[in-house]
Write an enzyme that holds these catalytic residues in place. Structure first.
Site, mmCIF file in Angstrom:
data_model
loop_
_atom_site.group_PDB
_atom_site.id
_atom_site.type_symbol
_atom_site.label_atom_id
_atom_site.label_comp_id
_atom_site.label_asym_id
_atom_site.label_seq_id
_atom_site.Cartn_x
_atom_site.Cartn_y
_atom_site.Cartn_z
ATOM 1 N N GLU A 42 -23.723 -42.581 -51.877
ATOM 2 C CA GLU A 42 -22.588 -43.175 -51.146
ATOM 3 C C GLU A 42 -21.710 -42.098 -50.518
ATOM 4 O O GLU A 42 -20.484 -42.111 -50.668
ATOM 5 C CB GLU A 42 -21.761 -44.067 -52.071
ATOM 6 C CG GLU A 42 -22.534 -45.257 -52.595
ATOM 7 C CD GLU A 42 -21.649 -46.326 -53.224
ATOM 8 O OE1 GLU A 42 -20.554 -45.986 -53.693
ATOM 9 O OE2 GLU A 42 -22.064 -47.495 -53.243
ATOM 10 N N GLU A 44 -28.437 -51.021 -54.551
ATOM 11 C CA GLU A 44 -27.614 -51.527 -55.666
ATOM 12 C C GLU A 44 -27.191 -52.960 -55.403
ATOM 13 O O GLU A 44 -26.241 -53.205 -54.659
ATOM 14 C CB GLU A 44 -26.362 -50.661 -55.868
ATOM 15 C CG GLU A 44 -26.649 -49.272 -56.389
ATOM 16 C CD GLU A 44 -25.384 -48.430 -56.581
ATOM 17 O OE1 GLU A 44 -24.300 -49.012 -56.776
ATOM 18 O OE2 GLU A 44 -25.500 -47.196 -56.514
HETATM 19 C C1 GAL Z 1 -21.456 -47.811 -56.610
HETATM 20 C C2 GAL Z 1 -22.015 -46.490 -57.098
HETATM 21 C C3 GAL Z 1 -22.608 -46.665 -58.489
HETATM 22 C C4 GAL Z 1 -21.645 -47.391 -59.385
HETATM 23 C C5 GAL Z 1 -21.235 -48.695 -58.747
HETATM 24 C C6 GAL Z 1 -20.231 -49.486 -59.540
HETATM 25 O O1 GAL Z 1 -20.622 -47.643 -55.530
HETATM 26 O O2 GAL Z 1 -22.991 -46.025 -56.222
HETATM 27 O O3 GAL Z 1 -22.944 -45.416 -59.002
HETATM 28 O O4 GAL Z 1 -20.537 -46.579 -59.573
HETATM 29 O O5 GAL Z 1 -20.629 -48.450 -57.526
HETATM 30 O O6 GAL Z 1 -20.750 -49.815 -60.762
#
Ligand code: GAL
Length: 730
Positions: free
Chosen positions: A191, A260
């Site tokens: 990110e 994600e």
């Molecule tokens: C995303 C990040 C992850 C984790 C998630 C929230 O933005 O890439 O590593 O922090 O948010 O759980």
């Protein structure tokens, strides 16, 4: 290796075809890889694949749990396990590497391979992940001239060294798919897009350097950057979020990937526990596939536990359950796990059509659409969606009527029969119970709050906490003396002066002449805190001692590595004859860590070096120890800490993590409807109760008999209320 050769040949043939169609410039040189991609999908051994992936972070469980977690992921219909690589766990001090215990990355990846699944390895090495310092070793901050995540020589050198080390390790174990291993994808950075936005030219230079550095490592498998709209070729940019159906990659020849898909959200001490209804999660995933997405990773599929001091923050809880399909303890969370398994089955039935090309989209109503995929060989798959968050819809498709519940998608793998609807949950609901298995008989030892140890040292003024502790402990004592003249008015009128102590974070206890004057803590929203109370001082020299406590280092935010912790002041006394006295720049004596820590009393040998007394309860800053036998059976275990305040727990010398049940969850827990756009504030629980009362005790850390349990309690909780419970799924 006939298989390998055949594989390579078919890949090359496919690449040749790809070249004719879209001809991305970086593909014009021959690519010797068994994993590649085109605009539709990741291609493995010549086949476009719809890949379902799930995050399991290896240090958040024990190696003994891994085979079962991986098997449950496979049974849930996953093709890929995704994990970050946790730099600070692997290189605790510069050049000293650790890959043992729950940091045995190679063992984890080999177990995934044994189960017949693939791996997406997110090397980072910045990982965010609610992990201490975002995965960076704290020593990195003190490398001269360093500036994190930008075009900075020392940082790039360290990042390249660690990334190369991990890639070399994977290569030497033959773990990349190009070598016959399970790793089909890697990730560099995490990110970075939002950071780059504010970072000017240096950020842009860093980004292209990171991509080139990674690609130059010749892993034979593609690299991904998430939330990175300008990811340079051949790196694939991917989406993270609760929904990603709006997302398109930055080039027409890259596949649409969702790295994600948040299955829930993390818990912070002081915050409620988030839950994401599976109907909405399944809807989000179906929406993504319906639009042409071909890779979905559940973040998290198993969240697990932030053992030790690995939780980021500040204030991230020890549980990283995440409301994931496999719960913190390794049990199936039903119906979440089962409903997603059913979704994956339905998607897999559509795979031949899905990988064949782009869908034809037809409007079936105001909020309703049909997305139809057809393959040359004649297979047809349809997704019928109803985005209306208020009502179901009856639609006509191919001359047939379908009822689609509100906020849902029906999947028709043959364009006729609906085999799955995201809102119709067929999987059973499991009831989880924590049942009492035993209490403990405690002995206690008071932490020294009044005398300074041999290793204390003096400095002018107030100094930042982490620069002193280097995060080897949560605790730093700040001690100073203040002289009170016998002429002070307050000694006569009893109107004691105000002591104000301002701290950058995260929690602190204030003592005056050895007596506790108060305890204050920050919160996730604002880690800064202020102590302000009237304090009883006497004529002559008075001792002010402050125990400043860190609760996890930040893992996210612009230059989070520069955020301070500890008592940075001002520290003032108001209400003296002279008015206000500023104590900030006078001499302060520092002591790193607790006496109990320096004696290692959490270990068997260390614990025998001090005199333990009877269980004096409800005292602040007290160590407790008890012995216990492992409960029979193999159900997962936890400690119920609800009677306690805040502190840390160890079993047989291993840290279970920080506990803080006295921090009650603040927020709103009254609204949950799977329909309508989800965010982490919807469907929360535990409001007004501890954010976390149960603390996972891995079975693998127990001996049959004589286990040593040590608790350090900061606030004065009651250890007689602690019990061991087992987690039972009914
Ligand atoms: C995303 C990040 C992850 C984790 C998630 C929230 O933005 O890439 O590593 O922090 O948010 O759980």
């Amino acid at each position: 290796m006939t298989l390998g050769c055949g594989r390579r040949l078919s890949t090359l043939l496919l690449l040749a075809v790809t070249l004719v169609v879209v001809s991305p410039p970086w593909l014009s040189s021959p690519v010797d890889a068994s994993v590649s991609y085109d605009h539709k999908a990741i291609i493995i051994n010549g086949q476009r694949r719809i890949l379902i992936s799930g995050s399991i972070h290896y240090p958040r469980s024990t190696p003994e749990m891994w085979p079962d977690l991986i098997q449950k992921a496979k049974d849930g219909g996953l093709d890929v396990i995704q994990t970050y690589v946790f730099w600070n766990g692997h290189e605790p001090s510069p050049g000293q590497y650790y890959f043992g215990g729950n940091y045995d990355l190679v063992r984890f990846i080999k177990l995934v391979k044994q189960a017949g699944l693939y791996v997406h390895l997110r090397i980072g090495p910045y990982v965010c992940a609610e992990w201490n310092f975002g995965g960076f070793p704290v020593w990195l901050k003190y490398v001269p001239g360093i500036n994190f995540r930008t075009d900075n020589g020392p940082f790039k050198a360290a990042m390249a060294k660690f990334t190369e080390k991990i890639v070399a390790m994977m290569k030497s174990e033959g773990l990349f798919e190009s070598q016959g291993g399970p790793i089909i994808l890697s990730q560099i950075e995490n990110e970075y897009g939002p950071v780059e936005y504010y970072g000017g030219t240096a950020a842009k230079n860093y980004l292209s350097w990171a991509a080139q550095m990674a690609v130059g490592l010749n892993t034979g498998v593609p690299w991904v950057m998430c939330k990175q709209d300008d990811a340079p070729d051949p790196v694939i940019n991917a989406c993270n979020g609760f929904y990603c159906d709006y997302f398109s990659p930055n080039k027409p020849y890259k596949p649409t990937m969702w790295t994600e898909a948040w299955t829930g959200w993390f818990t912070a001490f002081g915050g409620p526990v988030p839950h994401r209804p599976v109907e909405d999660l399944a809807f989000a995933v179906a929406r993504f596939i319906q639009k042409g997405g071909s890779f979905v990773n559940y973040y998290m599929y198993h969240g697990g536990t932030n053992f030790g001091r690995t939780a980021g923050g500040p204030f991230i809880s020890t549980s990283y359950d995440y409301d994931a399909p496999i719960d913190e303890y390794g049990l199936l969370r039903q119906p979440k796990w089962g409903h997603l398994r059913d979704l994956h089955k339905a998607i897999k039935m559509c795979e031949p059509a899905l990988v064949s090309g782009d869908p034809t989209v037809t409007k079936l109503g105001n909020y309703q659409e049909a997305h139809v995929y057809r393959s040359k060989s004649g297979s047809c798959a349809a997704f019928l969606s109803n985005f209306n968050p208020h009502s179901y819809a009856s639609v006509t498709f191919n001359g047939m009527k379908y009822n689609i519940p509100s906020w849902s998608i029906s999947i028709l793998p043959d364009c006729k029969t609906s085999v799955f609807n995201t809102a119709k949950v067929g999987a059973p609901t499991s009831q989880i119970k924590m049942t009492w298995v035993g209490g403990f008989s405690w002995e206690s030892f008071s932490e020294d709050t009044n005398s300074l140890g041999d290793n204390s040292f003096t400095k002018d003024g107030l100094v930042e906490q982490i620069s002193m502790t280097r995060d080897r402990t949560d605790y730093l004592w700040y001690t100073s003396y203040v002289n009170i003249d016998s002429n002070e008015q307050f000694l006569k009128n009893g109107r004691y002066p105000f002591l104000t102590v301002m701290s950058a974070g995260h929690s602190m206890h204030v003592f005056i002449n050895g007596e506790r004057a108060g305890t204050v803590s920050g919160s996730l929203d604002n880690p800064k805190l202020t102590f302000r109370e009237n304090v009883k001082l006497w004529a002559g020299s008075n001792k002010i001692s402050i125990l400043s406590v860190a609760v996890g280092l930040p893992n996210v935010g612009n230059h989070f590595e520069t955020w301070n912790a500890g008592v940075l002041g001002p520290v003032t006394l108001e209400g003296l004859n002279e008015g206000k006295r500023d104590l900030s720049s006078q001499k302060w004596i520092y002591q790193i860590g607790l006496r109990g820590e320096s004696l290692s009393i959490h270990t068997l040998s260390g614990s025998s070096s001090v005199e333990w007394g009877g269980a004096s309860t409800k005292q602040p800053l007290t160590w407790y120890k008890a012995f216990f036998n492992a409960p029979a059976g193999n159900e997962p275990l936890a400690l119920d800490m609800s009677s306690m305040g805040k502190g840390q727990i160890w079993i047989n010398g291993q840290s279970i993590g920080r506990y803080w049940p006295a921090y009650k969850a603040y927020g709103s827990c009254d609204w949950c409807d799977y329909r309508g756009t989800y965010n982490e504030k919807k469907c929360q629980t535990n409001c007004g109760e501890p954010s976390q009362k149960w603390y996972h005790v891995p079975r693998a850390w127990l001996n049959p008999t004589g286990n040593l349990l040590v608790v350090f309690e900061e606030w004065g909780g009651d250890p007689t209320g602690i019990s061991m419970v087992k987690r039972v799924a009914l």
